[in-house]
Write an enzyme that holds these catalytic residues in place. Structure first.
Site, PDB file in Angstrom:
ATOM      1  N   LYS A  22       0.836  -1.204   0.000  1.00 36.83           N
ATOM      2  CA  LYS A  22       0.000   0.000   0.000  1.00 36.83           C
ATOM      3  C   LYS A  22       0.869   1.251   0.000  1.00 36.83           C
ATOM      4  O   LYS A  22       0.654   2.172  -0.790  1.00 36.83           O
ATOM      5  CB  LYS A  22      -0.901  -0.003   1.239  1.00 36.83           C
ATOM      6  CG  LYS A  22      -1.583   1.323   1.506  1.00 36.83           C
ATOM      7  CD  LYS A  22      -2.434   1.295   2.751  1.00 36.83           C
ATOM      8  CE  LYS A  22      -1.725   1.715   4.008  1.00 36.83           C
ATOM      9  NZ  LYS A  22      -1.446   3.164   4.148  1.00 36.83           N
ATOM     10  N   ASN A  23       1.866   1.269   0.888  1.00 36.36           N
ATOM     11  CA  ASN A  23       2.639   2.500   1.072  1.00 36.36           C
ATOM     12  C   ASN A  23       3.602   2.775  -0.083  1.00 36.36           C
ATOM     13  O   ASN A  23       4.186   3.850  -0.150  1.00 36.36           O
ATOM     14  CB  ASN A  23       3.414   2.469   2.398  1.00 36.36           C
ATOM     15  CG  ASN A  23       2.480   2.646   3.589  1.00 36.36           C
ATOM     16  OD1 ASN A  23       1.294   2.923   3.407  1.00 36.36           O
ATOM     17  ND2 ASN A  23       3.011   2.488   4.782  1.00 36.36           N
ATOM     18  N   CYS A 115      -5.572  12.570  13.664  1.00 35.93           N
ATOM     19  CA  CYS A 115      -5.783  11.167  13.322  1.00 35.93           C
ATOM     20  C   CYS A 115      -5.565  10.327  14.557  1.00 35.93           C
ATOM     21  O   CYS A 115      -5.002  10.796  15.540  1.00 35.93           O
ATOM     22  CB  CYS A 115      -4.904  10.757  12.153  1.00 35.93           C
ATOM     23  SG  CYS A 115      -3.375  10.005  12.580  1.00 35.93           S
ATOM     24  N   ARG A 120       0.364  14.045  13.717  1.00 35.38           N
ATOM     25  CA  ARG A 120       0.826  13.828  12.346  1.00 35.38           C
ATOM     26  C   ARG A 120       0.704  15.067  11.463  1.00 35.38           C
ATOM     27  O   ARG A 120      -0.047  15.080  10.481  1.00 35.38           O
ATOM     28  CB  ARG A 120       0.071  12.661  11.698  1.00 35.38           C
ATOM     29  CG  ARG A 120       0.398  11.347  12.322  1.00 35.38           C
ATOM     30  CD  ARG A 120      -0.303  10.212  11.633  1.00 35.38           C
ATOM     31  NE  ARG A 120       0.467   9.654  10.543  1.00 35.38           N
ATOM     32  CZ  ARG A 120       0.062   8.613   9.829  1.00 35.38           C
ATOM     33  NH1 ARG A 120      -1.079   8.039  10.060  1.00 35.38           N
ATOM     34  NH2 ARG A 120       0.818   8.140   8.869  1.00 35.38           N
ATOM     35  N   ASP A 303       4.605   0.321  12.039  1.00 36.32           N
ATOM     36  CA  ASP A 303       3.399  -0.301  11.477  1.00 36.32           C
ATOM     37  C   ASP A 303       3.254  -1.770  11.884  1.00 36.32           C
ATOM     38  O   ASP A 303       2.264  -2.412  11.507  1.00 36.32           O
ATOM     39  CB  ASP A 303       3.396  -0.176   9.947  1.00 36.32           C
ATOM     40  CG  ASP A 303       3.017   1.231   9.497  1.00 36.32           C
ATOM     41  OD1 ASP A 303       2.636   2.042  10.352  1.00 36.32           O
ATOM     42  OD2 ASP A 303       3.102   1.509   8.282  1.00 36.32           O
ATOM     43  N   ARG A 395      -8.459  -0.645   4.588  1.00 39.52           N
ATOM     44  CA  ARG A 395      -7.589   0.361   3.966  1.00 39.52           C
ATOM     45  C   ARG A 395      -6.249  -0.247   3.573  1.00 39.52           C
ATOM     46  O   ARG A 395      -5.587   0.271   2.677  1.00 39.52           O
ATOM     47  CB  ARG A 395      -7.328   1.511   4.956  1.00 39.52           C
ATOM     48  CG  ARG A 395      -8.530   2.382   5.210  1.00 39.52           C
ATOM     49  CD  ARG A 395      -8.142   3.577   6.062  1.00 39.52           C
ATOM     50  NE  ARG A 395      -6.838   4.071   5.627  1.00 39.52           N
ATOM     51  CZ  ARG A 395      -5.897   4.535   6.446  1.00 39.52           C
ATOM     52  NH1 ARG A 395      -6.115   4.608   7.727  1.00 39.52           N
ATOM     53  NH2 ARG A 395      -4.744   4.951   5.964  1.00 39.52           N
TER      54      ARG A 395
HETATM   55  C1  UD1 Z   1       4.258   6.752   6.590  1.00 38.25           C
HETATM   56  C2  UD1 Z   1       3.429   5.514   6.328  1.00 38.25           C
HETATM   57  C3  UD1 Z   1       2.858   4.990   7.639  1.00 38.25           C
HETATM   58  C4  UD1 Z   1       3.977   4.753   8.640  1.00 38.25           C
HETATM   59  C5  UD1 Z   1       4.847   5.984   8.773  1.00 38.25           C
HETATM   60  C6  UD1 Z   1       6.081   5.748   9.627  1.00 38.25           C
HETATM   61  C7  UD1 Z   1       2.566   5.920   4.096  1.00 38.25           C
HETATM   62  C8  UD1 Z   1       1.397   6.214   3.235  1.00 38.25           C
HETATM   63  N1  UD1 Z   1       2.337   5.887   5.412  1.00 38.25           N
HETATM   64  O1  UD1 Z   1       3.394   7.736   7.145  1.00 38.25           O
HETATM   65  O2  UD1 Z   1       2.187   3.759   7.361  1.00 38.25           O
HETATM   66  O3  UD1 Z   1       3.419   4.468   9.901  1.00 38.25           O
HETATM   67  O4  UD1 Z   1       5.305   6.423   7.487  1.00 38.25           O
HETATM   68  O5  UD1 Z   1       6.827   4.704   9.124  1.00 38.25           O
HETATM   69  O6  UD1 Z   1       3.656   5.680   3.611  1.00 38.25           O
HETATM   70  N2  UD1 Z   1       6.073  14.471  11.045  1.00 38.25           N
HETATM   71  C9  UD1 Z   1       6.049  15.802  11.372  1.00 38.25           C
HETATM   72  N3  UD1 Z   1       5.868  16.710  10.366  1.00 38.25           N
HETATM   73  C10 UD1 Z   1       5.717  16.356   9.060  1.00 38.25           C
HETATM   74  C11 UD1 Z   1       5.749  14.981   8.742  1.00 38.25           C
HETATM   75  C12 UD1 Z   1       5.928  14.051   9.748  1.00 38.25           C
HETATM   76  O7  UD1 Z   1       6.187  16.176  12.540  1.00 38.25           O
HETATM   77  O8  UD1 Z   1       5.551  17.226   8.204  1.00 38.25           O
HETATM   78  C13 UD1 Z   1       6.264  13.446  12.120  1.00 38.25           C
HETATM   79  C14 UD1 Z   1       5.044  12.562  12.307  1.00 38.25           C
HETATM   80  O9  UD1 Z   1       4.085  13.147  13.142  1.00 38.25           O
HETATM   81  C15 UD1 Z   1       5.670  11.313  12.902  1.00 38.25           C
HETATM   82  C16 UD1 Z   1       7.036  11.245  12.206  1.00 38.25           C
HETATM   83  O10 UD1 Z   1       7.275  12.554  11.699  1.00 38.25           O
HETATM   84  O11 UD1 Z   1       5.851  11.464  14.277  1.00 38.25           O
HETATM   85  C17 UD1 Z   1       7.140  10.254  11.071  1.00 38.25           C
HETATM   86  O12 UD1 Z   1       6.019  10.418  10.230  1.00 38.25           O
HETATM   87  P1  UD1 Z   1       6.055  10.142   8.659  1.00 38.25           P
HETATM   88  O13 UD1 Z   1       7.248   9.316   8.317  1.00 38.25           O
HETATM   89  O14 UD1 Z   1       5.879  11.422   7.938  1.00 38.25           O
HETATM   90  O15 UD1 Z   1       4.746   9.269   8.470  1.00 38.25           O
HETATM   91  P2  UD1 Z   1       3.852   9.257   7.206  1.00 38.25           P
HETATM   92  O16 UD1 Z   1       4.690   9.554   5.997  1.00 38.25           O
HETATM   93  O17 UD1 Z   1       2.613  10.060   7.429  1.00 38.25           O
END
Ligand code: UD1
Length: 416
Positions: A22-23, A115, A120, A303, A395
């Protein structure tokens, strides 16, 4: 709303074939926004999130055909707006921001709301686009971004962010000049996307390390590419095999993407061996308790935190599970406790004291991976487990009841 019903206690045996990730599918599908012409992607999983990204693209005027082999043509983009109704069901919708601004010079994307697993935010995505010259406004719950042409920049992410790295990698591919991403995410899904972009003609090096360099080009061409297998789905079935004392061949997975998971699961007493086309996982009725700390790749994935907690619930002693990626990802704990697990949460750690039996109960899925942990607990619990809100599970897990049934589980769905 549909429910999953499980009568626990069956040992899992046989083969399970892992679906496309998915990711990886979500960013790869999104990358077609950067090209004019038909892209073809193979091994696309049939999941609610994939249907959501298809709907988003269709709303932009993009042509989308097919299923497991998906064909996408973004030759004509008639709208650059990602509406709230779609974004609220899938945070990863933010992935369209970078490519739309890069290709069309503008985008209007609803801000993902709160969420179940923490705040996030997407501040790092926005900061990076601003560093590349985009004008960003937050208005009426939407991010509005504009740039006649993005300019390459050196961006150091404060936190390793998976979709942030992917978003900016796509944007930088069509930017003017060179972009360097420091503290970039190293997940295999980032590498899959980089390979697809390279197939389109992008100049990217370093994907899979924490420094990615992108030399922007004027245009990208359509591509034919594969989605990598889902390492989280594979890990979930590996844990299921261990928890039920089973013997399962996990076929079509990439063992090299599962190193941290395999190492940890072996410590719990499972036997995991490479076989032709995947891994064989043999469980041991006595599960050794181990401590787990979630980390960005190549560490143990957040995950799979909820799923390994279900395993540790039946461990011989106590284990500490520390969640370092998200600040509030223990929503499954109370549901596992309802099934007889002995777990105490202390800040970002959960202390899991193993019990000898879990008992079936009505429980509620709170997010995607939490739903998988409840299924795992249900598979090994005495009696019947009834899981509601399984739309979370839909999902991210393709044909999960069929796959578990095929392995011998007593699992079904009540449509509602
Ligand atoms: C992706 C995955 C999700 C997985 C996560 C961590 C997809 C579609 N989803 O989510 O399944 O659990 O990686 O491996 O690929 N953060 C900020 N600011 C930002 C972006 C992130 O503070 O602008 C923080 C988040 O709150 C979190 C951390 O960074 O604490 C890591 O998040 P991130 O790697 O961005 O997760 P996703 O990309 O949303």
């Amino acid at each position: 709303m549909d429910k999953i019903i499980i009568h626990g206690g069956k040992r899992l045996e046989g083969d399970v074939r892992i679906s496309g990730a998915k990711n990886a599918a979500l960013p790869v599908i999104t990358s077609s926004l950067l090209t004019d012409g038909w892209n073809t992607f193979h091994n696309v999983p049939d999941l609610a999130d994939v249907r959501t990204i298809k709907r988003l693209l269709t709303g932009f005027g993009v042509k989308v055909e097919g299923g497991k082999t998906l064909r996408i043509n973004a030759g004509e983009i008639t709208s650059c707006e990602a509406p709230y109704d779609l974004v609220r069901t899938m945070r990863a919708s933010i992935l369209v921001l970078g490519s739309l601004v890069a290709r069309m010079g503008r985008a209007r994307v609803s801000l993902p709301g709160g969420c179940a697993i923490g705040a996030r935010p997407v501040n790092l995505h926005l900061k990076a686009l601003q560093a590349m010259g985009a004008e960003i406004d937050l208005k009426d719950g939407y991010v509005e971004a504009r740039a006649s042409r993005l300019k390459g920049a050196t961006i150091c992410f404060d936190i390793s962010t998976v979709t942030g790295t992917e978003n900016i990698m796509m944007a930088a591919s069509l930017a003017e000049g060179a972009t360097v991403l420091e503290n970039a995410a190293r997940e295999p899904e980032v590498v899959n996307l980089a390979d697809v972009l390279k197939g389109m003609g992008a100049k990217i090096s370093g994907a899979g390390t924490d420094v990615i360099k992108i030399e922007g080009v004027e245009t990208l061409r359509p591509v034919e590419a594969d989605i990598i297998p889902d390492r989280i789905e594979a890990g979930t079935y590996m844990i299921a095999a261990g928890l039920t004392g089973g013997d399962v061949n996990i076929l079509g997975c990439r063992p090299d993407h599962l190193d941290a998971v395999t190492t940890k699961l072996k410590e719990t007493g499972m036997k995991i061996t490479p076989i032709d086309g995947g891994l064989r996982v043999v469980g041991n009725r006595s599960i050794t308790s181990v401590d787990v700390k979630t980390l960005p790749y190549p560490g143990f994935p957040t995950d799979l935190q909820a799923q390994i907690m279900a395993l540790m619930s039946m461990g011989g002693r106590s284990s500490i599970i520390k969640e370092t990626v998200f600040e509030n990802r223990f929503m499954h704990v109370n549901e596992l406790i309802r099934m007889g697990a002995d777990i105490t949460v202390d800040g970002n750690s959960a202390i899991v004291r193993g019990v000898s039996t879990l008992r079936g109960a009505p429980v509620m899925a709170t997010d995607l991976r939490a739903s998988a942990s409840l299924i795992l607990a249900g598979l090994v619990a005495e009696g019947t487990t009834e899981i509601s809100r399984v739309y979370h599970m839909d999902r991210g897990y393709e044909h999960i009841e069929e796959k578990f049934s095929f392995l011998g589980a007593d699992i079904g769905r009540i449509k509602g």
